[in-house]
Enzyme design. Sequence first.
Site, PDB file in Angstrom:
ATOM      1  CG  LEU A 241     -28.620 -32.687   9.465  1.00  0.00           C
ATOM      2  CD1 LEU A 241     -29.471 -32.659   8.200  1.00  0.00           C
ATOM      3  CD2 LEU A 241     -29.448 -33.225  10.622  1.00  0.00           C
TER       4      LEU A 241
ATOM      5  CD  GLN B  39     -24.124 -26.271  11.386  1.00  0.00           C
ATOM      6  OE1 GLN B  39     -22.934 -26.497  11.621  1.00  0.00           O
ATOM      7  NE2 GLN B  39     -24.637 -25.056  11.457  1.00  0.00           N
ATOM      8  CD  GLU B  40     -30.172 -29.259  12.875  1.00  0.00           C
ATOM      9  OE1 GLU B  40     -30.397 -28.586  13.886  1.00  0.00           O
ATOM     10  OE2 GLU B  40     -30.730 -29.057  11.789  1.00  0.00           O
ATOM     11  CB  SER B  41     -27.081 -31.445  18.513  1.00  0.00           C
ATOM     12  OG  SER B  41     -26.531 -32.669  18.031  1.00  0.00           O
TER      13      SER B  41
ATOM     14  CE1 TYR C 184     -28.589 -27.290   9.915  1.00  0.00           C
ATOM     15  CE2 TYR C 184     -29.270 -27.833   7.670  1.00  0.00           C
ATOM     16  CZ  TYR C 184     -29.178 -28.166   9.017  1.00  0.00           C
ATOM     17  OH  TYR C 184     -29.658 -29.375   9.450  1.00  0.00           O
TER      18      TYR C 184
END
Length: 731
Positions: A587, A590-592, A695
């Site tokens: 996660l 993907q987020e940052s 996502y």
Amino acid sequence: MLKERKQQFRLLAGAIVLLVSVCLGVVFLGVTVANQLEEKEENKTASQGLTESTGKSAVARLVSLPPQQRATNLDAFASGPKSREQYRARYLLASDLIQQNQPEQALNHLEGLESDYPVLASHVALKRAQAYQAMGDRESATGVWQTILKKYPNQAVAAEALYHLGKSNPKHWDDAIAKFPSHPRTLEIVRQRLKNNPNQLPLLLILAKHTPKALGMQEIRDRIVDKYADQLTPEDWEMIGTGYWETWKYGKAGKAYAKAPRTPRNLYRAGRGLHLDTKATKGKIFYQQLISAYPNAKETGLALRRLASISKRTEALAYLDQVIQNYPDEAPQALLDKAKILEKLNSKVSAGQARKSVLTQYASSDAAANYRWQMAQKKAAKGKLQQAWQWAQPITTNNPDSDIAAQAGFWVGRWASKLGRPNDAKAAFEHVLARYPESYYAWRSANYLGWNVGDFTSVRYLMPKVVRPQARPLLTDGSATLKELYKLGQDQDAWALWQVELGDRKELSVSEQFSDGLLRLGIGDNLKGINQVWSLKRRETPQEKAQWAALRDDPKYWHALFPFPFLNSIVNWSGQRELNPLLVTALIRQESRFEPEIRSVAGAMGLMQVMPATGSWVAQKIQLKEYNLKNPDDNIKLGTWYLSFTHQQNSNNSLLAVASYNAGPGNVSKWVNRYGFSDPDAFIEKIPFRETKGYVKTVFGNYWNYLRLYNPDISRMVEAHAATKSVAASN
């Protein structure tokens, strides 16, 4: 039962901490057994030394350890007989000691090393100067800096010397700008001078050229264009246009490319940039210039298709016919574009013939694959699964390199299963797992094949064993000095040298771009490092595609795409929140892209992209009074609590929890009520937010890649499965 599960999870969390600590050399407070086991293992490694015949360095295997933890073993090497390993140990110890503010001891290790260790001779001198500076001995430091300029005037370390000497003599800074414009120290000089006087076009152009994607560069490019347009050369405009283009400012890029040298790429980008900026009429001019000046360029066929999209129907058909006749790479999509226009003109028979031509004459094209998949989805939505299967199945054989091949292959399996054809379903899932092992759909296929890889209902509580490579991959590009610095984890020095070695080069080879990605990851520039490696898939020439394909067969390629920064905090807080640490890592990626200070347009911050309001709410829940969302540990502490919360809200279903993390619990609840949740795969395809649909697939695809790359059991299973299918295909 809940108490039993929590106790079990704590035991499993302790196990993964132990495994990661032993295998990776990562320190976790309180895990004394892990530290003892690790110390024994590293002592064993130290005693074995270097096997020169294999090229493996025991010192290099210590690089991943923190300085305090590797010091004993490095001392053992450093006190041994002279050898390459001894020199490496002395250099690494000296570097560590300077950082620990023990410069006198560092100088002891550096004594005589400049002559003993020629591959890093200039950097030994650099460390000596840094040690004297740390001691406050300015006279000795200045003497070493001056010696560096005399002995190594053309090497990257000279830029460091010029930087430090220039603090008292500005001429040295002039020399650094003239001789080493791409060196990080020179860029510091440039920024400092611009801070004092921002109206210096030559300095602004240096930043535009060497740091096009750095923070604040959009404003600098805008300033150059607004204030100095009449002083810019066509080459300057091309550089500025590329900076805008690669940061998605297509309108500004189009205007800049309009003034750049008249190459096929520049003309196309001028037209496309203006076209996307709702200036279709101006864009049309550059498309037409490209078609007239370079009728055989690869960009010309695409320009004709773009022209067709902004022209009247009859004129558009003429452009598309030109593409179909003269540009085979663009012809399949041109036929589909033509079919749409013909349908609007009520020529349905001709439209059908155009589509049939795509499926017969260009069956292996991406356009054919996309059209087949669109038709398959339409049939499936109407419940006509046999027809959906018939439309999608050829994609798996005719279009194996298509971006949708894995997805099509998976759904071929799902539809076959629903049609009561279990053998066909099994064959489809096995094909996806063997042919596209890196895909999200490989993970879903592994689930349907019965592999123990976790599904949406169980993945939260899995604690897979994780083993990372003990040593860094070898760089394939750059000087011997660069490769040695990188091997020893001297990442900032390696990056500075790499910038000098690249110089003014506009285009990198496949191998150089991969090395650039590795070096960026080394300095913590994770977003750009991962993107450099990922974007290799965009290479266009057959030779480049072959080189990329060969690189994909090397584990180091995948390890670079799926790195493990901030592992201590991830494992710690995942354990406390009863979350699979690989899911949390997936996660965060993907987020940052592991950038701790990144901020989204919406205001989400840090590694797990926590909204300030959400962070404040979570902090109240856990009674955390002081925190900083840019601090990695604080961000993971808050983000993992919220991810655990979304799991609890969704009965620990990780699909719904991850979707809620992105789109919010309210939206996910509405979707479940609207679409039902009996089939999670079908539910994902119905998610109305395109971002959230992508996502979810990407996060679980990331999870699968971390699992298949770093879990020995799953890694062996994937390799064995691929080998079995390869043998079967060849027979």
